[in-house]
Design a protein around this motif. Structure first.
Motif, PDB file in Angstrom:
ATOM      1  N   ASN A  60      29.728 -98.999 -34.752  1.00 19.57           N
ATOM      2  CA  ASN A  60      28.548 -99.740 -34.348  1.00 19.57           C
ATOM      3  C   ASN A  60      28.906-101.131 -33.803  1.00 19.57           C
ATOM      4  O   ASN A  60      28.222-101.660 -32.942  1.00 19.57           O
ATOM      5  N   PRO A  84      32.417 -92.646 -26.779  1.00 21.28           N
ATOM      6  CA  PRO A  84      31.185 -92.573 -27.559  1.00 21.28           C
ATOM      7  C   PRO A  84      30.894 -91.175 -28.098  1.00 21.28           C
ATOM      8  O   PRO A  84      30.411 -91.015 -29.226  1.00 21.28           O
ATOM      9  N   ARG A  85      31.201 -90.177 -27.304  1.00 24.65           N
ATOM     10  CA  ARG A  85      30.904 -88.801 -27.699  1.00 24.65           C
ATOM     11  C   ARG A  85      31.674 -88.413 -28.965  1.00 24.65           C
ATOM     12  O   ARG A  85      31.151 -87.738 -29.849  1.00 24.65           O
ATOM     13  N   ARG A  91      30.405 -89.223 -36.653  1.00 21.15           N
ATOM     14  CA  ARG A  91      29.229 -89.509 -37.480  1.00 21.15           C
ATOM     15  C   ARG A  91      28.542 -88.231 -37.935  1.00 21.15           C
ATOM     16  O   ARG A  91      28.019 -88.162 -39.029  1.00 21.15           O
ATOM     17  N   ARG A 103      15.915 -97.360 -40.108  1.00 19.50           N
ATOM     18  CA  ARG A 103      15.347 -97.529 -38.770  1.00 19.50           C
ATOM     19  C   ARG A 103      14.399 -96.364 -38.552  1.00 19.50           C
ATOM     20  O   ARG A 103      14.819 -95.221 -38.432  1.00 19.50           O
ATOM     21  N   VAL A 105      11.650 -93.787 -36.951  1.00 21.96           N
ATOM     22  CA  VAL A 105      11.286 -93.217 -35.672  1.00 21.96           C
ATOM     23  C   VAL A 105       9.815 -92.839 -35.781  1.00 21.96           C
ATOM     24  O   VAL A 105       9.415 -92.216 -36.754  1.00 21.96           O
ATOM     25  N   PRO A 106       8.992 -93.247 -34.810  1.00 18.64           N
ATOM     26  CA  PRO A 106       7.572 -92.949 -34.929  1.00 18.64           C
ATOM     27  C   PRO A 106       7.311 -91.455 -35.096  1.00 18.64           C
ATOM     28  O   PRO A 106       7.993 -90.639 -34.484  1.00 18.64           O
ATOM     29  N   ARG A 107       6.352 -91.130 -35.935  1.00 14.30           N
ATOM     30  CA  ARG A 107       5.837 -89.762 -36.058  1.00 14.30           C
ATOM     31  C   ARG A 107       6.762 -88.765 -36.751  1.00 14.30           C
ATOM     32  O   ARG A 107       6.450 -87.593 -36.843  1.00 14.30           O
TER      33      ARG A 107
ATOM     34  N   ASN B   2      31.777 -79.307 -26.814  1.00 11.95           N
ATOM     35  CA  ASN B   2      32.082 -78.657 -25.560  1.00 11.95           C
ATOM     36  C   ASN B   2      33.095 -79.507 -24.785  1.00 11.95           C
ATOM     37  O   ASN B   2      32.952 -80.705 -24.679  1.00 11.95           O
ATOM     38  N   TRP B  30      28.295 -85.244 -20.442  1.00  7.17           N
ATOM     39  CA  TRP B  30      28.638 -84.014 -21.159  1.00  7.17           C
ATOM     40  C   TRP B  30      27.373 -83.236 -21.510  1.00  7.17           C
ATOM     41  O   TRP B  30      26.302 -83.827 -21.626  1.00  7.17           O
ATOM     42  N   GLU B  33      24.254 -84.553 -23.647  1.00  6.38           N
ATOM     43  CA  GLU B  33      24.352 -86.005 -23.749  1.00  6.38           C
ATOM     44  C   GLU B  33      23.235 -86.690 -22.961  1.00  6.38           C
ATOM     45  O   GLU B  33      22.904 -86.282 -21.855  1.00  6.38           O
ATOM     46  N   GLU B 139       1.704 -80.948 -25.890  1.00 11.61           N
ATOM     47  CA  GLU B 139       0.512 -81.450 -26.566  1.00 11.61           C
ATOM     48  C   GLU B 139      -0.661 -81.678 -25.619  1.00 11.61           C
ATOM     49  O   GLU B 139      -1.402 -82.645 -25.755  1.00 11.61           O
ATOM     50  N   ARG B 189       4.229 -91.918 -28.368  1.00 15.99           N
ATOM     51  CA  ARG B 189       4.017 -90.479 -28.478  1.00 15.99           C
ATOM     52  C   ARG B 189       4.866 -89.721 -27.460  1.00 15.99           C
ATOM     53  O   ARG B 189       5.476 -88.703 -27.771  1.00 15.99           O
ATOM     54  N   ASP B 192       8.572 -89.794 -28.406  1.00 18.37           N
ATOM     55  CA  ASP B 192       8.836 -88.909 -29.512  1.00 18.37           C
ATOM     56  C   ASP B 192       8.904 -87.453 -29.023  1.00 18.37           C
ATOM     57  O   ASP B 192       9.782 -86.683 -29.412  1.00 18.37           O
ATOM     58  N   LEU B 193       8.002 -87.122 -28.126  1.00 16.21           N
ATOM     59  CA  LEU B 193       7.966 -85.778 -27.553  1.00 16.21           C
ATOM     60  C   LEU B 193       9.245 -85.498 -26.743  1.00 16.21           C
ATOM     61  O   LEU B 193       9.889 -84.470 -26.912  1.00 16.21           O
ATOM     62  N   ARG B 195      12.103 -86.975 -26.963  1.00 19.93           N
ATOM     63  CA  ARG B 195      13.246 -86.929 -27.872  1.00 19.93           C
ATOM     64  C   ARG B 195      13.372 -85.554 -28.523  1.00 19.93           C
ATOM     65  O   ARG B 195      14.450 -84.964 -28.577  1.00 19.93           O
ATOM     66  N   ARG B 216      17.362 -97.127 -26.899  1.00 17.43           N
ATOM     67  CA  ARG B 216      17.767 -96.976 -28.299  1.00 17.43           C
ATOM     68  C   ARG B 216      17.296 -95.624 -28.858  1.00 17.43           C
ATOM     69  O   ARG B 216      18.021 -94.923 -29.528  1.00 17.43           O
ATOM     70  N   LEU B 217      16.066 -95.282 -28.551  1.00 16.76           N
ATOM     71  CA  LEU B 217      15.468 -94.089 -29.140  1.00 16.76           C
ATOM     72  C   LEU B 217      15.973 -92.799 -28.482  1.00 16.76           C
ATOM     73  O   LEU B 217      16.144 -91.789 -29.153  1.00 16.76           O
ATOM     74  N   ARG B 221      24.336 -92.870 -25.100  1.00 21.71           N
ATOM     75  CA  ARG B 221      25.270 -93.774 -24.455  1.00 21.71           C
ATOM     76  C   ARG B 221      24.496 -94.594 -23.443  1.00 21.71           C
ATOM     77  O   ARG B 221      23.499 -94.109 -22.910  1.00 21.71           O
ATOM     78  N   LEU B 235      28.645 -96.611 -26.417  1.00 22.12           N
ATOM     79  CA  LEU B 235      27.707 -96.017 -27.374  1.00 22.12           C
ATOM     80  C   LEU B 235      26.450 -96.902 -27.440  1.00 22.12           C
ATOM     81  O   LEU B 235      26.565 -98.116 -27.557  1.00 22.12           O
ATOM     82  N   ASP B 237      24.132 -97.724 -29.662  1.00 23.69           N
ATOM     83  CA  ASP B 237      23.916 -98.720 -30.719  1.00 23.69           C
ATOM     84  C   ASP B 237      24.988 -99.796 -30.712  1.00 23.69           C
ATOM     85  O   ASP B 237      24.731-100.927 -31.112  1.00 23.69           O
ATOM     86  N   VAL B 258      14.929-104.331 -31.316  1.00 25.42           N
ATOM     87  CA  VAL B 258      14.991-102.920 -30.918  1.00 25.42           C
ATOM     88  C   VAL B 258      15.764-102.137 -31.954  1.00 25.42           C
ATOM     89  O   VAL B 258      16.671-102.620 -32.561  1.00 25.42           O
TER      90      VAL B 258
END
Ligand code: ATP
Ligand code: MG
Lengths: 236, 258
Positions: A60, A84-85, A91, A103, A105-107, B2, B30, B33, B139, B189, B192-193, B195, B216-217, B221, B235, B237, B258
């Motif tokens: 990190n 990074p991969r 991890r 941290r 995550v919403p929902r 892979n 990759w 990714e 949705e 929303r 999240d979807l 993701r 971030r979410l 990378r 990476l 983070d 964030v």
């Protein structure tokens, strides 16, 4: 005994470009290793660099120099140098981390937050949720909360979700940054026994514990980070 | 893991006359990714994304894509027809403005079904069933299947655009500010979807955003762009929590958390 984690000649500083390039040296020449089944505790005053060391091990934070060697799958990986991969694969399979704060995550519900590291490794969803439920029950998280996203939980409740998430896998290395800081005495005891169980399974653990009682109970060895501090004369 | 990249980018540059759009960008992507490209407006993010997705021809450089048969093909040396076929089948492109990626005057169901027909599906019942399934995955209430996207809210339109892109089972999706024009609550929303879908489908994605919280979410990378150059990458983070470059530190310090 196997040694899945070796830290060798690691240096870390921050250059604050927005503060006229001020250079803040954090740790110099860090050397130590952690064996399987051992719990090493990082000691030293606030701001000395304990959390920074954990963050470097987890990929990190970047390092200025040195190696962080981790036994990963069937080889040795230098977390300080790989792409990074590969860090993400380390991890996922080898190194877990319980940070002080969750941290959110919403929902995503608490139970799914906890189950997620198992799902990421291809464990069947039902089995992952069962294991998550067992951990949350063990940590006394009220059942009504399991299906809610943890964003609105109290500090101690969030921390227990975080601990369950960190302990759910069979990672060979576990990093713990004050996992008991906002817990009451009963739940601190639970965490102490969870750590003992991990030790018995041969997990190598590196942690930060401010609570003296917890530290006494879990530490096999205390590593004073002041020894690596370029500011140690001042800090002491 | 892979061991073969899906997408190999080397030395991609685009000049607009004397002006630099993006300069000398190289990276591998990759399978599975998600790469975020961040930077302020005008930093070259969209230029780069358009070059990578062949919507724009670069001034220099090459991009190779691993086809389903395992062979790498140089995108800039394919015929126009081959590229269009890739775009319609193996790739998705989610635009910031849903109107750019949807047909606003045909029904929601047809918007999704059209991509299936483009890859040769001719069975009306199957197409409608698949479209219905995809609407519910993003949705959108399935009783809206015969409505035109003109009648949808911004968030619904964006979800419809995503369904339209994912219905063909693409391996690579490009997204340009996918949450850009949306209200904050709608953004959460949608993110999240996206993701969830990216995870479940094991997609590779390249997401352009100026919003570090989105990076971030969603991403594994990230690359930070400034004046057409990639000035820092790594990476996600790591870049956000320990930014090294002055410009990245400025970006990170400019946001609350964030
Ligand atoms: N991302 C960062 N950017 C700049 N400086 C940082 C960053 N992270 C940590 N530092 C600095 O590095 C030093 C070590 O911090 P660290 O958090 O590792 O201390 P610690 O020993 O864990 O302290 P505590 O016991 O209070 O948690 C501090 O001076 C801190 O301000
Ligand atoms: Mg700390």
């Amino acid at each position: 005994m196997a040694t899945p984690l070796v830290v060798s000649e690691v240096f870390k500083s921050f250059t604050m470009h927005l503060r006229d390039g001020l250079k803040l040296a954090v740790v110099n020449d860090v050397n130590f290793s952690v064996a399987s089944g051992e719990c090493v505790v990082l000691g030293g005053p606030s701001g000395i660099g304990k959390s920074s060391i954990l963050k470097m091990l987890y990929g990190n934070y970047a390092v200025d120099a040195g190696q962080i060697l981790v036994a990963h799958r069937d080889r040795i990986v230098d977390v300080a140098a790989v792409d990074p991969r590969t860090v993400l694969d380390v991890r996922r399979h080898t190194m877990g981390y319980v940070s002080q704060f969750l941290r959110t995550v919403p929902r995503v519900s608490a139970i799914d937050v906890v189950a997620e590291p198992l799902l990421a490794r291809g464990v069947d969803a039902g089995e992952a949720r069962d294991k998550a439920a067992a951990l949350l029950a063990g940590l006394n998280l009220p059942r009504e909360l399991w299906n809610l996203p943890p964003a609105t939980f109290s500090g101690g409740e969030q921390q227990r979700v975080n601990i369950a998430r960190g302990f759910i896998t069979d990672h060979r290395i576990l990093l713990l940054d004050e996992p008991t800081a906002s817990l009451d005495a009963a739940n601190r005891k639970v965490v102490v026994s969870m750590i003992a169980a991990k030790k018995a399974e041969g997990v190598a653990m590196l942690g930060i514990f401010h609570d003296e009682e917890v530290r006494e109970a879990v530490a096999d060895r205390i590593l004073d980070v002041s020894a690596f501090s370029p500011r140690k004369a001042v800090a002491a | 893991m892979n061991d073969t990249p899906l997408f190999k980018v080397s030395g991609v540059s685009k000049f607009y006359g004397q002006r630099i759009g993006c300069k000398d960008v190289s990276f591998d992507l990759w399978p599975g990714e998600v790469l975020a490209i961040v930077g302020e407006s005008g930093s070259g993010k969209t230029t780069l994304l358009n070059c990578l997705s062949t919507r724009l021809m670069p001034t220099a450089g090459s991009v190779e894509y691993r086809m389903r048969d395992g062979q790498f093909r140089d995108l800039y040396h394919m015929s126009e027809a081959e590229r269009r076929f890739l775009m319609r089948t193996d790739w998705g492109f989610v635009h910031q403005n849903p109107a750019d990626g949807l047909r606003m005057t045909v029904s929601a169901g047809a918007n999704v079904g059209e991509r299936l027909m483009a890859i040769g599906d001719r069975h009306y019942g199957n197409i409608r069933a698949t479209a219905t399934d995809w609407l519910s995955r993003v949705e959108i209430s399935t009783d809206r299947i015969d409505d035109q996207p003109r009648a949808f809210s911004g968030g619904m339109r964006q979800r419809l655009q995503i369904a339209r892109n994912l219905v063909t089972g693409p391996r690579l999706v490009f997204m340009d500010e996918p949450t850009g024009g949306l209200d904050v609550s709608v953004q959460a929303r949608l993110l999240d979807l996206v993701r969830g879908l990216v995870n479940d489908l094991g997609l590779s994605a390249i997401v352009v955003t100026h919003d570090l919280a989105v990076a971030r979410l969603l991403s594994h990378r990230m690359m930070v762009m400034k004046d057409g150059y990639v000035i820092e990458q790594g990476l996600t983070d790591r870049v956000l929590d320990d930014p090294r470059e002055p410009y990245t530190q400025l970006l990170v310090s400019s946001i609350l958390q964030v």
